[in-house]
Design a protein around this motif. Structure first.
Motif, PDB file in Angstrom:
ATOM      1  N   ASP A   1       0.884  -1.268   0.056  1.00  0.00           N
ATOM      2  CA  ASP A   1       0.044  -0.080   0.108  1.00  0.00           C
ATOM      3  C   ASP A   1       1.000   1.402  -0.006  1.00  0.00           C
ATOM      4  N   LEU A   2       1.977   1.426   0.619  1.00  0.00           N
ATOM      5  CA  LEU A   2       2.997   2.257   0.826  1.00  0.00           C
ATOM      6  C   LEU A   2       3.441   2.627  -0.526  1.00  0.00           C
ATOM      7  N   LEU A   3       3.713   1.594  -1.209  1.00  0.00           N
ATOM      8  CA  LEU A   3       4.198   1.921  -2.639  1.00  0.00           C
ATOM      9  C   LEU A   3       3.085   2.138  -3.653  1.00  0.00           C
ATOM     10  N   LEU A   4       2.004   1.523  -3.749  1.00  0.00           N
ATOM     11  CA  LEU A   4       0.804   2.030  -4.675  1.00  0.00           C
ATOM     12  C   LEU A   4       0.177   3.470  -4.563  1.00  0.00           C
ATOM     13  N   ARG A   5       0.257   3.679  -3.012  1.00  0.00           N
ATOM     14  CA  ARG A   5      -0.325   4.890  -2.830  1.00  0.00           C
ATOM     15  C   ARG A   5       0.658   5.956  -2.868  1.00  0.00           C
ATOM     16  N   GLN A   6       1.916   5.604  -2.985  1.00  0.00           N
ATOM     17  CA  GLN A   6       3.082   6.556  -2.913  1.00  0.00           C
ATOM     18  C   GLN A   6       3.163   7.168  -1.326  1.00  0.00           C
ATOM     19  N   LYS A   7       3.070   6.629  -0.492  1.00  0.00           N
ATOM     20  CA  LYS A   7       2.669   7.070   0.924  1.00  0.00           C
ATOM     21  C   LYS A   7       4.212   7.465   1.625  1.00  0.00           C
ATOM     22  N   ALA A   8       5.277   6.596   1.066  1.00  0.00           N
ATOM     23  CA  ALA A   8       6.528   6.754   1.690  1.00  0.00           C
ATOM     24  C   ALA A   8       7.164   7.576   0.872  1.00  0.00           C
ATOM     25  N   ASP A   9       8.236   8.411   1.494  1.00  0.00           N
ATOM     26  CA  ASP A   9       9.074   9.257   0.850  1.00  0.00           C
ATOM     27  C   ASP A   9      10.132   8.650  -0.026  1.00  0.00           C
ATOM     28  N   ASN A  10      10.207   7.379  -0.117  1.00  0.00           N
ATOM     29  CA  ASN A  10      11.065   6.749  -1.153  1.00  0.00           C
ATOM     30  C   ASN A  10      10.138   5.859  -2.118  1.00  0.00           C
ATOM     31  N   ALA A  11       9.085   6.371  -2.198  1.00  0.00           N
ATOM     32  CA  ALA A  11       8.011   5.250  -3.149  1.00  0.00           C
ATOM     33  C   ALA A  11       8.193   5.632  -4.588  1.00  0.00           C
ATOM     34  N   GLU A  12       8.512   6.871  -4.829  1.00  0.00           N
ATOM     35  CA  GLU A  12       8.756   7.431  -6.098  1.00  0.00           C
ATOM     36  C   GLU A  12       9.952   6.727  -6.809  1.00  0.00           C
ATOM     37  N   THR A  13      11.087   6.774  -5.907  1.00  0.00           N
ATOM     38  CA  THR A  13      12.553   6.174  -6.125  1.00  0.00           C
ATOM     39  C   THR A  13      12.125   4.653  -6.484  1.00  0.00           C
ATOM     40  N   ALA A  14      11.489   4.061  -5.652  1.00  0.00           N
ATOM     41  CA  ALA A  14      10.994   2.532  -5.956  1.00  0.00           C
ATOM     42  C   ALA A  14      10.328   2.450  -7.256  1.00  0.00           C
ATOM     43  N   LEU A  15       9.388   3.234  -7.418  1.00  0.00           N
ATOM     44  CA  LEU A  15       8.646   3.012  -8.722  1.00  0.00           C
ATOM     45  C   LEU A  15       9.567   3.225  -9.998  1.00  0.00           C
ATOM     46  N   LYS A  16      10.453   4.162  -9.974  1.00  0.00           N
ATOM     47  CA  LYS A  16      11.183   4.434 -11.005  1.00  0.00           C
ATOM     48  C   LYS A  16      12.211   3.239 -11.323  1.00  0.00           C
ATOM     49  N   TYR A  17      12.546   2.737 -10.299  1.00  0.00           N
ATOM     50  CA  TYR A  17      13.467   1.525 -10.207  1.00  0.00           C
ATOM     51  C   TYR A  17      12.825   0.305 -10.805  1.00  0.00           C
ATOM     52  N   LEU A  18      11.555   0.056 -10.533  1.00  0.00           N
ATOM     53  CA  LEU A  18      10.844  -1.067 -11.042  1.00  0.00           C
ATOM     54  C   LEU A  18      10.413  -0.624 -12.365  1.00  0.00           C
ATOM     55  N   THR A  19       9.951   0.624 -12.660  1.00  0.00           N
ATOM     56  CA  THR A  19       9.640   1.042 -14.315  1.00  0.00           C
ATOM     57  C   THR A  19      10.769   0.532 -15.180  1.00  0.00           C
ATOM     58  N   LYS A  20      11.980   0.532 -14.528  1.00  0.00           N
ATOM     59  CA  LYS A  20      13.184   0.452 -15.448  1.00  0.00           C
ATOM     60  C   LYS A  20      13.411  -1.011 -15.801  1.00  0.00           C
ATOM     61  N   ARG A  21      12.955  -1.713 -14.993  1.00  0.00           N
ATOM     62  CA  ARG A  21      12.888  -3.237 -14.889  1.00  0.00           C
ATOM     63  C   ARG A  21      11.572  -3.792 -15.945  1.00  0.00           C
ATOM     64  N   GLY A  22      10.934  -2.849 -16.299  1.00  0.00           N
ATOM     65  CA  GLY A  22       9.574  -3.248 -16.801  1.00  0.00           C
ATOM     66  C   GLY A  22       8.360  -3.770 -15.964  1.00  0.00           C
ATOM     67  N   ILE A  23       8.455  -3.363 -14.962  1.00  0.00           N
ATOM     68  CA  ILE A  23       7.543  -3.740 -13.826  1.00  0.00           C
ATOM     69  C   ILE A  23       6.514  -2.795 -13.631  1.00  0.00           C
ATOM     70  N   GLY A  24       5.268  -2.780 -13.992  1.00  0.00           N
ATOM     71  CA  GLY A  24       4.214  -1.693 -13.725  1.00  0.00           C
ATOM     72  C   GLY A  24       3.363  -2.123 -12.637  1.00  0.00           C
ATOM     73  N   THR A  25       2.423  -1.179 -12.597  1.00  0.00           N
ATOM     74  CA  THR A  25       1.164  -1.267 -11.520  1.00  0.00           C
ATOM     75  C   THR A  25       0.659  -2.902 -11.457  1.00  0.00           C
ATOM     76  N   ASP A  26       0.383  -3.626 -12.597  1.00  0.00           N
ATOM     77  CA  ASP A  26      -0.323  -4.981 -12.546  1.00  0.00           C
ATOM     78  C   ASP A  26       0.638  -5.664 -11.864  1.00  0.00           C
ATOM     79  N   ILE A  27       1.814  -5.739 -12.119  1.00  0.00           N
ATOM     80  CA  ILE A  27       2.783  -6.878 -11.650  1.00  0.00           C
ATOM     81  C   ILE A  27       3.123  -6.341 -10.302  1.00  0.00           C
ATOM     82  N   ILE A  28       3.046  -5.156  -9.926  1.00  0.00           N
ATOM     83  CA  ILE A  28       3.329  -4.815  -8.401  1.00  0.00           C
ATOM     84  C   ILE A  28       1.982  -5.466  -7.690  1.00  0.00           C
ATOM     85  N   LYS A  29       0.967  -5.266  -8.089  1.00  0.00           N
ATOM     86  CA  LYS A  29      -0.223  -5.897  -7.447  1.00  0.00           C
ATOM     87  C   LYS A  29      -0.183  -7.324  -7.383  1.00  0.00           C
TER      88      LYS A  29
END
Length: 629
Positions: free
Chosen positions: A127-155
């Protein structure tokens, strides 16, 4: 809810499949109506361990271990009977009878709390990642996006983020769970300054689920380059043993069954990327090397035991491939040959080989995650389709380095590398073909390589341990007859009821106290059980604290096989003839004892003549009775 403990045990036994239970620990191969494998209770090199599904029992003909599904679980898991019953009652959704609380039950409650808090933590991180509630959530999403991992895979994989702060998770969970539970779950650590802090901080969280989908642990990938270690994994706990859990198996098991093959990868993201792109039959170990338990777990889902190794292509990856193949070979040793030639990719019977090891090695030199993202899943599937057998992979890998060996001494060293691989090929025709091919590639005479191969085999001959030990002690004729008489209760297709058999046997006494116990226990059950399988289940439950009585049951079952298919009269004749044999054996034994006493008497003893006459009369009477019977 079961009204009594006995009723609960019966319900659980009805639901347990002994082949499924045993195959979680032993790689089994079907032969006829039974299954065979290497015994888990002693160092077994040849399959001496058999499972008989029709009777729900197992027996090792080498070390003597025997029992039913519940006793197997008790011995392999080191659990008490009550603990096993409570565990499986929980698994099958069965309520315990009233007033059955125990220490084992308390441990189950702890386990339930650990599973619950681990799941809540996984959802919290996600939930912290999907709703970007953590201060480093954006950094994590960028890292995952580079690996081709989007919202569906995260879920789907419940990926999350652990914040940088020290107590975010602890502050969330301490309201509902004790420090003891949180620490046992591996979610918090004791701080050097006192109090507790979160174990995972500033990391992408990868929840680990067991094969049933329960959240049991976490892998955590560092977000910053200077963070060490790069991956931080949960320690083993009551609910998590990394040597026995494969990441992604909860999603992959159906695909493994359908494809009749499993792909073993190295990392979490290899599996995530591959499964997300339609390569669904892949799994990975959880931050540890492949173990025999991992292989046994996979063997439950692929009948042909086809396992693909898809590790990195660097030197470390090649070593992991060789090590993984060796582990697989050890697990299936004794169940048959490892598949060693392809027959032009024509499918063969799964019974022909104990297992099939293949290596997926794309030439681009990328790990599965990178390859799937950059080249595509379809291209990867082609490599799966054409993956060479491990032995071909070995030979090709060695031959690629042939140009590095130029002098005669270097060539001799090179040959010493490839000869052990060739020696593993059991089929003489195929071995000859491989030997000719290798010799031609090296520019040497095939006869030279053949000679080196023979020399290597002579130097490495070892005697294969044969099963010569019969766990059944050398019974006397009398002991065997008594066991035969008891075994008639365990003939599956008998035309007689248990009550009729008991009446025909009558009050025959057994010399062995264990046999007397078995007989009296059978007598107690003859009006409450309906068939042989129920009787065997009842006996194993009754003898749960009497291993000697349990151990004799498989022997009686085996003896009973000789009486299958008999007509009612023939069956009755077997019983009467066996009783007569027992009586004759006893007469002979008594006669022999009297003869020994007779021989020990001193002829000079004044009473000797009187005693001799008495003993002589007894001997004559016994002999007459023996002849009459």
């Amino acid at each position: 809810m079961a009204a009594t403990w006995e009723e609960l045990v019966k319900q659980i036994k009805e639901r347990l499949d002994i082949v499924d239970v045993v195959s979680q620990t032993v790689a089994l191969k079907k032969r006829g109506n039974n299954y065979w494998g290497l015994c888990p209770f002693h160092k077994d090199k040849n399959p001496s361990f058999t499972v008989t599904p029709s009777m729900g029992i197992y027996k090792c003909f080498s070390c003597g271990e025997a029992g039913d599904a519940i006793s197997f679980i008790m011995k392999t898991k080191n659990q008490e009977f009550r603990e096993v019953i409570e565990d499986y009652a929980e698994r099958f959704g069965l309520e315990l009878p009233p007033h059955s609380h125990s220490k084992a039950h308390e441990s189950k409650e702890v386990k339930q709390q650990l599973l619950k808090v681990t799941e809540i933590a996984a959802m919290f991180y996600n939930d912290l990642l999907l709703r970007q509630k953590a201060d480093n959530a954006e950094t994590a999403l960028k890292y995952l996006t580079k690996r081709g991992i989007g919202t569906d895979i995260i879920k789907k994989f419940h990926l999350g983020i652990a914040p940088k702060s020290f107590t975010t998770l602890y502050d969330e969970l301490r309201k509902d769970f004790s420090n003891v539970i949180l620490e046992q779950a591996g979610l918090i650590l004791k701080s050097e300054k006192g109090g507790y802090i979160d174990r995972f901080r500033n990391r992408v969280i990868i929840p680990i689920q067991n094969e049933n989908g329960q959240f049991v642990a976490f892998g955590a990938r560092a977000l910053e380059s200077d963070q060490n270690p790069k991956y931080l994994n949960s320690s083993d706990s009551v609910i998590y043993n990394k040597s026995k859990i494969l990441y992604g198996l909860n999603y992959a098991k159906d695909a493994i069954k359908e494809e009749d093959g499993a792909i073993l990868m190295e990392g979490y993201f290899d599996v995530i990327s591959s499964q997300a792109h339609g390569i669904e039959n892949c799994v990975a170990s959880c931050g540890t090397s492949l173990t025999t338990d991992h292989v046994k777990l996979l063997s439950r889902y692929t009948k042909s035991r086809r396992i693909y190794l898809s590790f990195d292509t660097d030197s470390a990856g090649q070593k992991a491939t060789a090590r993984g193949a060796q582990i697989i070979k050890e697990v299936f040793q004794g169940l048959g040959d490892i598949k060693q030639f392809d027959e032009s990719y024509i499918p063969t019977s799964s019974d022909k080989y104990s297992c099939e090891i293949r290596v997926i090695c794309p030439p681009e030199g990328k790990d599965p995650d990178e390859f799937v993202r950059s080249v595509g899943a379809d291209a990867y599937k082609e490599y799966v389709k054409n993956a060479p057998l491990f032995i071909d992979f070995q030979i090709n890998s060695i031959l690629k380095t042939k140009d590095e060996y130029k002098t005669p001494q270097e060539k001799a060293k090179f040959i010493s590398k490839i000869v052990p691989v060739l020696s593993e090929i059991k089929n003489n025709i195929i071995r000859s073909e491989y030997t000719d091919m290798v010799a031609q590639t090296l520019g040497i005479e095939s006869s030279v390589l053949q000679t080196e191969l023979k020399n290597f085999e002579r130097a490495n001959i070892f005697q294969v341990e044969r099963i010569i030990k019969n766990v059944t002690k050398n019974d006397t004729i009398l002991q065997k007859a008594q066991k035969n008489l008891l075994s008639v209760f365990l003939v599956p297709d008998s035309r007689l009821t248990f009550a009729q058999i008991s009446e025909m046997i009558g009050d025959v006494q057994f010399d062995d106290e264990i046999l007397n116990i078995v007989k009296s226990t059978i007598d107690k059950s003859i009006y409450t059980v309906n068939n042989v399988k129920e009787l065997i289940a009842f006996l194993y439950t009754e003898f749960v604290e009497n291993p000697q009585a349990q151990s004799v049951l498989p022997e009686l079952v085996q003896m009973a096989e000789a009486y299958q298919g008999l007509e009612e009269q023939d069956f009755a004749n077997v019983i009467s003839e066996t009783i007569a044999k027992i009586k004759k054996c006893r007469h002979d034994k008594e006669v022999e004892q009297i003869r020994k006493v007779y021989k020990r008497i001193d002829d000079d003893d004044p009473e000797a003549l009187k005693i001799q006459i008495q003993l002589r009369d007894k001997i004559r009477n016994k002999i007459k009775k023996s002849e009459m019977n």
